[in-house]
Design an enzyme around this catalytic site. Sequence first.
Site, PDB file in Angstrom:
ATOM      1  N   TYR B 124       0.837  -1.199   0.000  1.00  0.00           N
ATOM      2  CA  TYR B 124       0.000   0.000   0.000  1.00  0.00           C
ATOM      3  C   TYR B 124       0.869   1.246   0.000  1.00  0.00           C
ATOM      4  O   TYR B 124       1.982   1.234   0.545  1.00  0.00           O
ATOM      5  CB  TYR B 124      -0.877   0.056   1.255  1.00  0.00           C
ATOM      6  CG  TYR B 124      -2.057  -0.870   1.260  1.00  0.00           C
ATOM      7  CD1 TYR B 124      -3.296  -0.431   0.798  1.00  0.00           C
ATOM      8  CD2 TYR B 124      -1.951  -2.167   1.741  1.00  0.00           C
ATOM      9  CE1 TYR B 124      -4.398  -1.274   0.824  1.00  0.00           C
ATOM     10  CE2 TYR B 124      -3.047  -3.011   1.764  1.00  0.00           C
ATOM     11  CZ  TYR B 124      -4.277  -2.560   1.307  1.00  0.00           C
ATOM     12  OH  TYR B 124      -5.358  -3.394   1.331  1.00  0.00           O
ATOM     13  N   HIS B 176      -7.351  -8.462  -2.186  1.00  0.00           N
ATOM     14  CA  HIS B 176      -8.670  -7.845  -1.996  1.00  0.00           C
ATOM     15  C   HIS B 176      -8.626  -6.371  -2.349  1.00  0.00           C
ATOM     16  O   HIS B 176      -7.566  -5.748  -2.350  1.00  0.00           O
ATOM     17  CB  HIS B 176      -9.134  -8.007  -0.535  1.00  0.00           C
ATOM     18  CG  HIS B 176      -8.202  -7.389   0.445  1.00  0.00           C
ATOM     19  ND1 HIS B 176      -7.118  -8.062   0.961  1.00  0.00           N
ATOM     20  CD2 HIS B 176      -8.148  -6.141   0.982  1.00  0.00           C
ATOM     21  CE1 HIS B 176      -6.446  -7.264   1.773  1.00  0.00           C
ATOM     22  NE2 HIS B 176      -7.046  -6.083   1.807  1.00  0.00           N
TER      23      HIS B 176
HETATM   24 FE   LIG Z   1      -6.123  -4.451   2.806  1.00  0.00          FE
END
Ligand SMILES: [Fe+3]
Lengths: 191, 258
Positions: B124, B176
């Site tokens: 991320y 996901h």
């Molecule tokens: Fe996540």
Amino acid sequence: MSTIPTQIASGSASATPGQTIGPFFGYALPYEGDADLVPPGSPGSIRLHGWVYDGAGNPIPDALLEIWQTDADGNVPQAEGSLHRDGWTFTGWGRAGTDLHGHYSFSTVLPGAAGEGRVPFFALTVFARGLLDKLQTRIYLPEHPANAGDPLLVSLSEDERATLVATADATGLRFDIHLQGDRETTFLNYG
Amino acid sequence: MTATTETQADLSAEIAKIEADAEGQTQEGKPSRQPLLDYPPYRSSILRHPTKDPRHADPETIELWAPCFGHSDVDPLEADLTIAGSNEPIGERITVSGRVLDGEGRPVRNQLVEIWQANSAGRYVHKREQHPAPLDPNFTGVGRCITDAEGRYRFQTIKPGPYPWGNHINAWRPAHIHFSLFGRAFTQRLITQMYFPSDPLFALDPIYQSITSQKDRDALVARYDHDLSVPEYSMGYSWDIVVTGPSRTWTEPEEGDL
Ligand SMILES: [Fe+3]
């Protein structure tokens, strides 16, 4: 208001389950002005703030709160523009992440009652890492005369009721949230 | 990251036991809440779940309406996560689309959908501690759109990778995409995660398994949709979302409800 609810529909299809917001929403969901429903310090503005705690009493630095409210006159806002606030349009909705100390802060106005004998409150949604689905509740105004007749508030014990009523402070209102523990916030379902 | 000593085998045993108990409860006519908020295999939930059942409240006016978003809030380009940089992001390009519906099957129109995800290496764009997979200068993993008249959303992105997360030794999240959704009423607010078909990590993942019925878990898995695949460009995945909770009904039908 042009459309009046005649009945409440709950629906029958299976809901898509929720999942935790996780730890990595911080660069995606918060945005500039998210917590300022009105410009801070503008006439009539108040600060609504507090701390979010876990069951050990530790502050939660990765929670995300959203409020949704009537305007000062009790109208349901239906204006867009929450994501790019122009400073003049009241959209009634705001979002605030907690900081490293578990503190959150909104700039807004006191909600007005939606009708005769209705009780004003902020509707609140809580998300956090470690919380597998949203929690919803209400933030009631301190010492509002209509609180004494509110069906939810009167159905609660004194301790539970205390978890849903904000306290006045120098700049507006303070409302702490305890996900667990002795002072666990009373959460709601509407089913 | 705190050191953990529990192995996947320890976790899997806890997961299996809770699922068996939940099946027992369902047979007694007490369907468990989906997902369970009190779900110790997800270690972070232990101090962060309420211990009391939620109290019933009859929804008040404000709770029967949803906040209003529109095209002034979201640029249509925000639905394309592949154009954040000056070059194409690394990874398998995918198109993700579906409808947002309420409990009565009505489209949730003109409403905000927000997504965020890891890059194709499972990383991320986020300051918190993460594993040392590469960042991609051409991918931020954040998207938004407004649903159309049929309640449809559509994102252009790349397939996220699985990532390790320290819940126990060798804990990996199935790939996901996080989704944030608003319905027709405040009561319908939803944040959830969309998964990809046949992920080998499903059985091992405490977050996915916190939903104790297979049928409900299946509702979080997108379907490969060849008709959504774009020739010479991307793989298509379709995923519909149902948001429930009391909402207002109208004295007059909305345009298009007929
Ligand atoms: Fe996540």
